[in-house]
Design an enzyme around this catalytic site. Sequence first.
Site, mmCIF file in Angstrom:
data_model
loop_
_atom_site.group_PDB
_atom_site.id
_atom_site.type_symbol
_atom_site.label_atom_id
_atom_site.label_comp_id
_atom_site.label_asym_id
_atom_site.label_seq_id
_atom_site.Cartn_x
_atom_site.Cartn_y
_atom_site.Cartn_z
ATOM 1 N N SER A 151 -110.774 -22.267 30.790
ATOM 2 C CA SER A 151 -111.325 -23.072 29.699
ATOM 3 C C SER A 151 -110.272 -23.849 28.925
ATOM 4 C CB SER A 151 -112.102 -22.165 28.734
ATOM 5 O OG SER A 151 -111.294 -21.096 28.281
ATOM 6 N N HIS A 195 -110.308 -21.489 20.907
ATOM 7 C CA HIS A 195 -109.902 -22.503 21.887
ATOM 8 C C HIS A 195 -109.304 -23.699 21.152
ATOM 9 C CE1 HIS A 195 -112.473 -20.228 24.663
ATOM 10 N NE2 HIS A 195 -111.808 -20.838 25.634
#
Length: 267
Positions: free
Chosen positions: A41, A248
Amino acid sequence: MRRSRLATLALTLAASVGFTLSLAAPAQAAPSDRYVALGDSYASGVGAGSYTSESGNCLRSTNAYPALYNANIRPASYRSVACSGATTADVINNQLSALSSTTTLVSVTIGGNDVGFANIMSTCVLQGESQCVAAVNSAMDVARTQMPGRLANVYNGIRSRAPSARVVVVGYPVFYQLGTVCVGLTATSRAKINEGINLLDDITRTAATSAGFTFADVRSIFVGHQLCSYGTKWLHALNVLNLTISYHPTAAGQSGGYYPVFRSAAG
């Protein structure tokens, strides 16, 4: 007359220099690289928004560092098969097929899901300090005992399929700036999470170097932009409305952190 001669000389020199520079560096000449991006990711760009429809649940973003490299450098060809949730086994089984003997540049960010980043953060947020420390210690044991072999398998697979490629292994940022006033996790939990990330990055760097690859370390450039820092945050904190993007990089983290480090390492 003197001014006229000087002007003529200046124009002649300018034309000469311009001609020389145009020969040395053609303007916006497209590099010949055939670039393939692999990974999880952090490579697909989860958290950076602007996901491509073709990527489905892999959540590949046009703001991810591989896509930014493609947009700015314009290699001869580009393909990203990075996918949210990918492990080293997923790279081997599902992503290496994108490589070939004509591939000249490869990037890969992988390993976080192998040691359970998502589960660690869930444990730390929901179960408290002691469980957080235990979860990170368990992950560090996995990192020490299993990650060198798993990463070597990925890197051997890359070299086998793309024998002439330059390979850049891109690491992870450390999540927290320590020593600041910060709500949420305890200072002990934050420090332990950082310790675990640093260990994984160090193991990855050693494995990459052993394979003859370049390790692109993003830890330094994220300092001042981490969670609990006083600067602009380049990482999403816990987002209960969109858990996927939690911890993230933001679009700014990809463009201001990941991209310049990768760009420099890619040559």
